[in-house]
Design a protein around this motif. Structure first.
Motif, short mmCIF file in Angstrom:
data_model
loop_
_atom_site.label_atom_id
_atom_site.label_comp_id
_atom_site.label_asym_id
_atom_site.label_seq_id
_atom_site.Cartn_x
_atom_site.Cartn_y
_atom_site.Cartn_z
N UNK A 1 42.29 -3.81 -22.80
CA UNK A 1 41.03 -3.77 -22.27
C UNK A 1 40.78 -3.96 -20.86
N UNK A 2 41.78 -4.39 -20.34
CA UNK A 2 41.82 -4.58 -18.57
C UNK A 2 41.82 -3.22 -18.14
N UNK A 3 42.30 -2.18 -18.64
CA UNK A 3 42.47 -0.82 -18.24
C UNK A 3 41.46 0.06 -19.01
N UNK A 4 41.14 -0.14 -20.19
CA UNK A 4 40.39 0.85 -20.88
C UNK A 4 39.34 0.14 -21.85
N UNK A 5 38.17 0.02 -21.50
CA UNK A 5 37.21 -0.58 -22.42
C UNK A 5 36.36 0.46 -23.24
N UNK A 6 36.71 1.58 -23.43
CA UNK A 6 36.19 2.50 -24.17
C UNK A 6 35.58 2.21 -25.49
N UNK A 7 34.47 2.55 -26.00
CA UNK A 7 34.04 2.24 -27.47
C UNK A 7 35.17 2.23 -28.43
N UNK A 8 35.90 3.65 -28.25
CA UNK A 8 37.08 3.81 -29.37
C UNK A 8 38.28 2.92 -29.19
N UNK A 9 38.63 2.56 -28.29
CA UNK A 9 39.47 1.29 -28.07
C UNK A 9 39.23 -0.13 -28.51
N UNK A 10 37.81 -0.20 -28.23
CA UNK A 10 37.32 -1.42 -28.77
C UNK A 10 37.15 -1.35 -30.37
N UNK A 11 36.85 -0.06 -30.99
CA UNK A 11 36.75 -0.15 -32.37
C UNK A 11 38.25 -0.31 -33.04
N UNK A 12 39.12 0.26 -32.26
CA UNK A 12 40.58 0.27 -32.78
C UNK A 12 40.88 -1.45 -32.64
N UNK A 13 40.52 -1.96 -31.74
CA UNK A 13 40.90 -3.45 -31.46
C UNK A 13 40.23 -4.37 -32.72
N UNK A 14 39.20 -3.86 -33.19
CA UNK A 14 38.39 -4.40 -34.04
C UNK A 14 39.07 -4.29 -35.50
N UNK A 15 39.74 -3.31 -35.56
CA UNK A 15 40.55 -3.29 -36.80
C UNK A 15 41.82 -4.09 -36.86
#
Length: 407
Positions: free
Chosen positions: A319-333
């Motif tokens: 998240x420090x490099x890439x806070x795009x919605x898709x990355x945040x969605x994958x983090x939620x998984x």
């Protein structure tokens, strides 16, 4: 017999085009001073090779044949347009038979195609055309577009390069890292788009995933000190290693359900080597973190053995490099596996405005709702995901989850 010879010729042409078209385009651009002339000349040469090699057989030196044909086409274009007519005689001699432009000429061409002045869809289409040598029809299928729209996109991009004087070179200085990340992003998108190729004859086409992996290898070889280039190559090798298990008998198989004995051990070992090479350079970045997350899945003997806490930690770092919605969605998984579905749903629902038109958002939300015991809401989310996806394999998977309610 004729069809077999044509198929063999077409396969070899695909290999030659991938290896030589960017080099030839770069060499002709340098000779004629026009990217547009060079790119069109190479495209015409590829079409000529498709016809001639089928009829007369594969020439002894396919790369030299393609170079010579492209050079003749470029000369014809210059003469017809009556541009640089007096300079034709001064043009350098063609490369000796069997020779090709230096390998590193592909990199300036790639950076030129991925210039930030071009729209993202134009960067992708132009890269597939000029660097990978795909036809307009192949690019249209690989990007889920139409041939006329794809052709216009490529033409506009080439005009933009000519009118704006966009240089075909590898940048240096403070802009170098950002431009490299843009190039790596286009390569990553090329790989991702491979999973959405449409058309009944797609199996006969070149696989854009192979082209993306090849591009990643070209960049990593040319820029051995670029840690992120090695990170992306590692990531794509991890992904490619799972391909044979991702689709079985035409049906999509999710990561958790894949037969891991079908994963390619050689590609996984190569991916780990690239990730270690990147780590030794001590320049962390988002592509290395993406690859490290893929490595966690590769390390697990089955889905239940996945170290989800480590995956979640890596996503937090990402998240420090890439806070795009898709990355945040994958983090939620990953969060769901560590803290439960309810905690993850709060994170997913916070992405509603950004991802409401994404079938993946609805599909992930449906899975979490089902885990939380909210079956009616889960069904509604799956049905919405089914409405939003055009990929037939994904549609069949979602239809199975809804029990056929969306048919």
């Amino acid at each position: 017999m004729e069809s077999g010879r044509a198929a063999a010729s077409d396969r070899l042409l695909g290999v030659v085009v991938r290896e030589e078209s960017a080099r030839i385009t770069a060499a002709l651009t340098a000779s004629f001073g026009s990217f547009d002339v060079a790119e069109e000349a190479v495209a015409e040469a590829v079409e000529e090779a498709l016809r001639e090699w089928r009829r007369r057989g594969i020439p002894p030196k396919p790369g030299a044949w393609l170079m010579q044909a492209a050079r003749h086409n470029a000369l014809d274009r210059v003469r017809r347009a009556r541009v640089l007519r007096d300079k034709v005689a001064l043009l350098p001699e063609p490369l000796p038979a069997g020779a090709s432009a230096p390998a590193d000429e592909r990199l300036p061409l790639l950076f030129g195609c991925c210039h930030p002045a071009l729209a993202p869809d134009a960067q992708l289409a132009l890269t597939l055309r000029a660097v990978c040598g795909l036809t307009t029809a192949q690019i249209a299928r690989a990007t889920f577009s139409t041939e006329p729209a794809t052709g216009q996109r490529i033409s506009r991009a080439k005009r933009k390069i000519a009118d704006s004087g966009i240089p075909l070179r590898v940048p240096s200085g403070p802009d170098a890292a950002a431009r490299l990340d843009l190039v790596l992003t286009v390569v990553s998108v090329t790989y991702s788009e491979a999973h959405f190729v449409a058309g009944a004859d797609a199996a006969a086409d070149r696989d854009p995933a192979d082209d993306a992996l090849w591009l990643a290898e070209v960049i990593a070889d040319a820029l051995p000190r670029a840690a992120e280039a090695h990170g992306l190559l590692a990531l794509l090798r991890f992904h490619r290693a799972r391909e044979s298990a991702r689709s079985v008998d035409g049906e999509l198989v999710l990561l958790a359900d894949q037969d891991r004995s079908r994963w390619d051990a050689g590609l996984i070992a190569g991916a780990r080597d690239e990730l270690e090479r990147a780590a030794r350079l001590r320049r962390p970045g988002r592509w290395q973190l993406h690859a490290a997350i893929a490595a966690c899945h590769a390390d697990a003997s089955d889905a239940a053995s996945t170290d989800w806490l480590q995956v979640l930690t890596l996503y937090d770092m990402l998240l420090a490099y890439d806070r795009t919605p898709v990355v945040r969605l994958n983090r939620a998984v990953a969060l769901a596996r560590v803290e439960g579905a309810d905690a993850a749903l709060d994170e997913v629902d916070a992405l509603a405005d950004a991802l409401a038109r994404s079938h993946l958002w609805h599909a992930v939300r449906a899975s979490l709702l089902r885990e939380a015991g909210r079956d009616d809401e889960a069904l509604a989310a799956d049905l919405r995901a089914l409405e939003l996806t055009a990929n037939e394999a994904e549609r069949r998977l979602l239809a199975a989850r809804t029990g056929g309610a969306g048919r």
